[in-house]
Structures are given as structure tokens and as C-alpha cells.
Write an enzyme that holds these catalytic residues in place. Structure first.
Site, mmCIF file in Angstrom:
data_model
loop_
_atom_site.group_PDB
_atom_site.id
_atom_site.type_symbol
_atom_site.label_atom_id
_atom_site.label_comp_id
_atom_site.label_asym_id
_atom_site.label_seq_id
_atom_site.Cartn_x
_atom_site.Cartn_y
_atom_site.Cartn_z
ATOM 1 N N LYS A 53 87.943 15.675 -56.839
ATOM 2 C CA LYS A 53 88.376 14.964 -55.632
ATOM 3 C C LYS A 53 87.676 13.607 -55.530
ATOM 4 C CE LYS A 53 89.549 19.280 -53.350
ATOM 5 N NZ LYS A 53 89.231 20.371 -52.398
ATOM 6 N N GLN A 97 84.528 22.047 -48.529
ATOM 7 C CA GLN A 97 85.128 22.866 -49.595
ATOM 8 C C GLN A 97 85.033 24.354 -49.251
ATOM 9 O OE1 GLN A 97 86.855 21.606 -52.089
ATOM 10 N NE2 GLN A 97 87.304 23.563 -53.036
ATOM 11 N N ASP A 120 92.410 18.383 -44.512
ATOM 12 C CA ASP A 120 92.779 19.691 -45.057
ATOM 13 C C ASP A 120 93.852 20.377 -44.204
ATOM 14 O OD1 ASP A 120 91.619 20.620 -47.434
ATOM 15 O OD2 ASP A 120 89.673 20.976 -46.470
#
Ligand code: GUN
Length: 294
Positions: A53, A97, A120
Site C-alpha cells: 500500500k 490493517q 476502508d
């Protein structure tokens, strides 16, 4: 049956090229998009994902911060960091994460992310916006990537029966919501571990999205000839012949089903590359929305 392999690498590259132009324009206006990626602990797969990422940000011209916190980090310390990132004008997207270590309450942590920076799409405000079909919300990156693949290959969803296998908040549930939305107009069934006769159910599907995390679970007897199969699985299976000692397989028995499908995503190279492209797209969207808001 002619089978088309869906090339996620190629589609994601096209999307990334488009984003580069948009990012350059934003940067010229003094608004470089910024993403903070937070990793707690040392899960090896998560370390790889977080590295990818951050690398993608650098390639596209997105400013990024990587926060690699030790396993012992407390929930309070993590929440404090999130509040700091919420207040940081250089940061438009915040991602923690998943999965975090067991002592961290992931849902409680997500509640602390400013929904406008929740790239997200895990915050309840964004879950609601997806269900309400409000376009300014953030949709989780993997299902968003699946929809982009269907679009890129001109695959019709309206009136089709889609079976989504898996009911996670990261993939299954948002995927089902996207497919049933007025943008896609599919008829959707969500299957899960308690579904009876999954193979028979899947044989009624025009589109199957496999997102369960079980290697090669979807076999030839699940497939109606001509079905479209999207494989979200990224499973590490031991392989003594591989340099790393493992290889990556999907939730679909690719070799066993491919000839029966009209379209299928390989693993790797199918859905996987789309997730990061969509994260980049969500970060650019967050930057647009935060910098043009009155
Ligand atoms: N772990 C696996 N997929 C994801 C994702 O899309 N976002 C985050 N934050 N963690 C993940």
C-alpha cells in the site's frame, strides 16, 4: 465454452494511470492526497499488504505515513494515534490493517476514525451510506474492486442471480450491497458456513463471488455453465517446491472450474491488485471531498 480470464493487473494499472493525472492536478492546487497506514503487530501477511500500500502511494504521488506499532500497543495508544491523524491536514485517508492483535477491539478502534477519512469504509457511517446508496461514502476496497472488474469487462449484472459466499464486513456484506444496489440491480443471495447445500445453491448463480478464506472450496460441481466467477481468496498453502515454502491459492479450484466459466479471475492477478487500486481511489476521493468541503 470460451473462457475469458479477468486480468486484474491490467485493469488496476489503467485505474492507477487515471489516478496519477488526478493526483497531479490536486497537487498543483496544493492538495496532495495523503494516506496513513497503521499496522499493529507482526502478522507476516499484513506486513506484506501494508508494504504494498505504501509503495503504491509513492508510485502515484500520494503522500503516505506508515505507522508500524509493536504488538503490545494498547487500544488507548492506538486510539490516540488515530485522533492525531484525524487532526492532521496532510492526511485524507486512515487505514488500520486488519486483523489487529487479539487484545485490540477492532470495531471500537474504527469508531474513532473520522468517517470522512475512513478509506476502508469500515465505519458505521460509511456502512450506512453504502446501504443508503449515498455516493459520498466510502466502500470497502475489495468489493469495490470486484465491481470495477465487472464493469471493465462489460459483464451485465442487472437481473442476474449473484451468490456471494462469505458474510464478512470487509467483503461479503458490502459486496452483496453493491450487487443489489440500483447501480447493479442483481438479485443477491449471501451464503455462509450454515448455508445448506452450497453447491446446489451456487449452481443457480450467474455470478459467484467467493470470499470465505478456504483454499479451493469452490469446485466444478458449484458452477452453472457460463457463470462468472470472482475469487477473492488469498490463501497461503504449504508448498515445499516454492522458494518461500508456500504458494497463494484462491477460494476457487481454478483449474477444475475454469472451462465451465464465461469469465473467471485468477489468483494471483485477479481481484488482488484491484484492492490497492481502490484504496488509492478512495484516498483521492477523500482528498477531493475534504479540500472542497465548505
Ligand atoms: N485486511 C485484509 N483486507 C483489508 C482491507 O481491505 N483493509 C484493512 N484495513 N485490512 C485488511
Amino acid at each position: 465454452m470460451t473462457t475469458t480470464l479477468i486480468n486484474g493487473k491490467e485493469v488496476s494499472q489503467r485505474i492507477r494511470e487515471g489516478l496519477k493525472t488526478e493526483i497531479a492536478a490536486l497537487t498543483a492546487q496544493g492538495h496532495t492526497p495523503g494516506l496513513a497506514v497503521v499496522l499493529v503487530g507482526e502478522d507476516p501477511a499484513s506486513q506484506v499488504y501494508v508494504g504494498s500500500k505504501v509503495k503504491a502511494c509513492a508510485e502515484l504521488g500520494i503522500y503516505s505515513q506508515k505507522w508500524a506499532l509493536p504488538t503490545e500497543t494498547t487500544q488507548e495508544e492506538l486510539v490516540q494515534l488515530i485522533h492525531k491523524l484525524n487532526a492532521d491536514d496532510r492526511i485524507h485517508g486512515i487505514l488500520v490493517q486488519s486483523p489487529p492483535p487479539k487484545h485490540i477491539d477492532e470495531e471500537a478502534v474504527v469508531l474513532n476514525i473520522d468517517p470522512r477519512k475512513d478509506v476502508d469504509g469500515f465505519h458505521p457511517v460509511n456502512v450506512a451510506k453504502l446501504v443508503l446508496e449515498e455516493p459520498d461514502g466510502f466502500v470497502p476496497c475489495t468489493p469495490l474492486g470486484c465491481m470495477e472488474l465487472l464493469k471493465a469487462y462489460g459483464i451485465e449484472t442487472a437481473g442476474k442471480h449473484a451468490v456471494v459466499i462469505g458474510r464478512s464486513m470487509i467483503v461479503g456484506k458490502p459486496m452483496a450491497n453493491l450487487l443489489v444496489s440500483k447501480q447493479a440491480n442483481a438479485t443477491v443471495t449471501i451464503a455462509h458456513s450454515r448455508t445448506k447445500d452450497l453447491a446446489a445453491l451456487c449452481r443457480t448463480a450467474d455470478i459467484i463471488v467467493a470470499a470465505v478464506g478456504r483454499p479451493k472450496m469452490v469446485t466444478a460441481d458449484f458452477i452453472k455453465p457460463g457463470a462468472v466467477v470472482l475469487d477473492v481468496g488469498i490463501n497461503r498453502v504449504p508448498d515445499a517446491t516454492a522458494a518461500r515454502g508456500y504458494r497463494i491459492v484462491g477460494d476457487v479450484d481454478f483449474e477444475g472450474v475454469r472451462d465451465q466459466c464465461s469469465y473467471i479471475t485468477p489468483v494471483p492477478g485477479g481481484v488482488g491488485p484491484m484492492t490497492i487500486a481502490m484504496l488509492m481511489a478512495n484516498t483521492v476521493k477523500a482528498c477531493h471531498q475534504l479540500t472542497t468541503a465548505s
